[in-house]
Design a protein around this motif. Structure first.
Motif, PDB file in Angstrom:
ATOM      1  N   HIS A 127       8.774   1.996  -4.684  1.00 17.09           N
ATOM      2  CA  HIS A 127       8.290   2.506  -4.099  1.00 17.09           C
ATOM      3  C   HIS A 127       7.673   3.750  -4.151  1.00 17.09           C
ATOM      4  O   HIS A 127       6.856   4.216  -3.609  1.00 17.09           O
ATOM      5  CB  HIS A 127       9.171   2.365  -2.529  1.00 17.09           C
ATOM      6  N   GLU A 130       4.221   3.566  -5.738  1.00 12.85           N
ATOM      7  CA  GLU A 130       3.390   2.899  -5.114  1.00 12.85           C
ATOM      8  C   GLU A 130       3.010   4.148  -4.221  1.00 12.85           C
ATOM      9  O   GLU A 130       1.872   4.264  -4.118  1.00 12.85           O
ATOM     10  CB  GLU A 130       4.060   2.158  -4.321  1.00 12.85           C
ATOM     11  N   VAL A 131       4.216   4.871  -3.502  1.00 11.52           N
ATOM     12  CA  VAL A 131       3.526   6.064  -3.010  1.00 11.52           C
ATOM     13  C   VAL A 131       2.622   7.058  -3.889  1.00 11.52           C
ATOM     14  O   VAL A 131       1.507   7.306  -3.525  1.00 11.52           O
ATOM     15  CB  VAL A 131       4.929   6.850  -2.229  1.00 11.52           C
ATOM     16  N   TYR A 133       0.452   6.144  -6.847  1.00  9.75           N
ATOM     17  CA  TYR A 133      -0.585   5.811  -6.921  1.00  9.75           C
ATOM     18  C   TYR A 133      -1.199   5.275  -5.155  1.00  9.75           C
ATOM     19  O   TYR A 133      -2.390   6.370  -5.704  1.00  9.75           O
ATOM     20  CB  TYR A 133      -0.188   4.479  -7.297  1.00  9.75           C
ATOM     21  N   GLN A 134      -1.184   5.667  -4.744  1.00 12.21           N
ATOM     22  CA  GLN A 134      -1.808   5.321  -3.018  1.00 12.21           C
ATOM     23  C   GLN A 134      -2.331   7.155  -3.233  1.00 12.21           C
ATOM     24  O   GLN A 134      -2.880   7.484  -2.795  1.00 12.21           O
ATOM     25  CB  GLN A 134      -0.573   5.404  -2.354  1.00 12.21           C
ATOM     26  N   ARG A 137      -5.100   8.010  -5.557  1.00 12.86           N
ATOM     27  CA  ARG A 137      -5.555   6.958  -4.620  1.00 12.86           C
ATOM     28  C   ARG A 137      -7.136   8.052  -4.000  1.00 12.86           C
ATOM     29  O   ARG A 137      -8.008   7.888  -3.618  1.00 12.86           O
ATOM     30  CB  ARG A 137      -5.727   5.655  -4.118  1.00 12.86           C
ATOM     31  N   ALA A 138      -5.680   8.691  -2.896  1.00 12.80           N
ATOM     32  CA  ALA A 138      -6.420   9.571  -1.758  1.00 12.80           C
ATOM     33  C   ALA A 138      -7.518  11.195  -2.549  1.00 12.80           C
ATOM     34  O   ALA A 138      -8.304  10.994  -1.664  1.00 12.80           O
ATOM     35  CB  ALA A 138      -5.756   9.871  -1.104  1.00 12.80           C
ATOM     36  N   ASP A 166      -6.115   1.023  -7.541  1.00 10.86           N
ATOM     37  CA  ASP A 166      -5.727  -0.400  -6.642  1.00 10.86           C
ATOM     38  C   ASP A 166      -5.103  -0.927  -7.584  1.00 10.86           C
ATOM     39  O   ASP A 166      -3.937  -1.589  -6.645  1.00 10.86           O
ATOM     40  CB  ASP A 166      -7.402  -0.410  -6.149  1.00 10.86           C
ATOM     41  N   ILE A 169      -1.293   0.034  -7.955  1.00  9.97           N
ATOM     42  CA  ILE A 169      -0.656  -0.402  -6.421  1.00  9.97           C
ATOM     43  C   ILE A 169      -0.335  -1.587  -6.046  1.00  9.97           C
ATOM     44  O   ILE A 169       0.921  -2.076  -5.794  1.00  9.97           O
ATOM     45  CB  ILE A 169      -1.528  -0.040  -5.637  1.00  9.97           C
ATOM     46  N   GLU A 170      -0.988  -3.077  -6.661  1.00 14.31           N
ATOM     47  CA  GLU A 170      -0.960  -4.355  -5.883  1.00 14.31           C
ATOM     48  C   GLU A 170       0.270  -4.356  -6.632  1.00 14.31           C
ATOM     49  O   GLU A 170       1.185  -5.205  -7.005  1.00 14.31           O
ATOM     50  CB  GLU A 170      -2.108  -5.158  -6.403  1.00 14.31           C
ATOM     51  N   ARG A 173       3.620  -3.847  -6.261  1.00 18.81           N
ATOM     52  CA  ARG A 173       3.841  -4.393  -5.021  1.00 18.81           C
ATOM     53  C   ARG A 173       4.204  -5.779  -5.058  1.00 18.81           C
ATOM     54  O   ARG A 173       4.924  -6.733  -4.721  1.00 18.81           O
ATOM     55  CB  ARG A 173       2.461  -4.152  -4.036  1.00 18.81           C
TER      56      ARG A 173
END
Length: 177
Positions: A127, A130-131, A133-134, A137-138, A166, A169-170, A173
């Motif tokens: 998790h 993922e955060v 990477y997000q 991306r932002a 992206d 992130i996938e 997930r």
């Protein structure tokens, strides 16, 4: 550790050595070679990363020689209880945002030894990845949104980077289920 509790280079190497010993006892010279080879394959040869001596881990009580099993470079080493605690701390430390050779090494080591964590710990680390990477991306999407910075091949590069993130992130997930 850095102020944000992420790992500094020498701690990445410590993570590698402790993680390998968590999987089984190793002869000193083999452990040293495995750590050096793994790190060099991720970041290339680096004196900054390889300056940490395994002897220091013994001195600190994180690893110990198995009694009666060789000496010096032939000593059989094992992880101590204190070493297991240190390993768990390294595995659950945050990753620094951004792309750098050190981040790649720390990420590779965390993924390599993630099975040392329980299911909840593995989920928390995935998790957090993922955060991270997000967030990357932002930041890149924000830069792409500013037309005054566009030009040259920057827009193409940003699109490429965002596509890669992206996919990461996938991928994360998918690992989380």
């Amino acid at each position: 550790m850095y102020r944000d509790n992420s790992l500094v280079p020498k701690e990445a190497i410590r993570l590698a050595a402790l993680g390998l010993l968590a999987e089984g006892d190793r002869v000193y010279s083999d452990l040293s070679a495995e750590v050096r080879e793994f790190a060099a394959r991720i970041v290339g040869p680096s004196l900054d990363l390889l300056g940490t001596s395994i002897e220091l881990l013994k001195f600190e009580g994180l690893i110990e020689a198995v009694p009666g099993q060789g000496s010096g470079d032939n000593a059989l080493l094992r992880l101590s209880n204190e070493g297991r605690e240190a390993l768990m701390g390294y595995l659950t430390s945050p990753l620094r945002p951004g792309v750098s050779d050190l981040n790649k090494l720390v990420l590779a080591l965390k993924l390599r030894f993630i099975d040392q964590l329980d299911a909840e710990g593995r989920g928390e680390q995935l998790h957090a990845l993922e955060v991270m990477y997000q967030g990357e991306r932002a930041r890149l999407a924000d830069l792409a949104a500013h037309e005054e910075w566009g030009g040259g091949l920057l827009d193409d590069w940003l699109g490429h980077e965002i596509d890669q993130i992206d996919r990461r992130i996938e991928w994360v997930r998918g690992l989380r289920g």
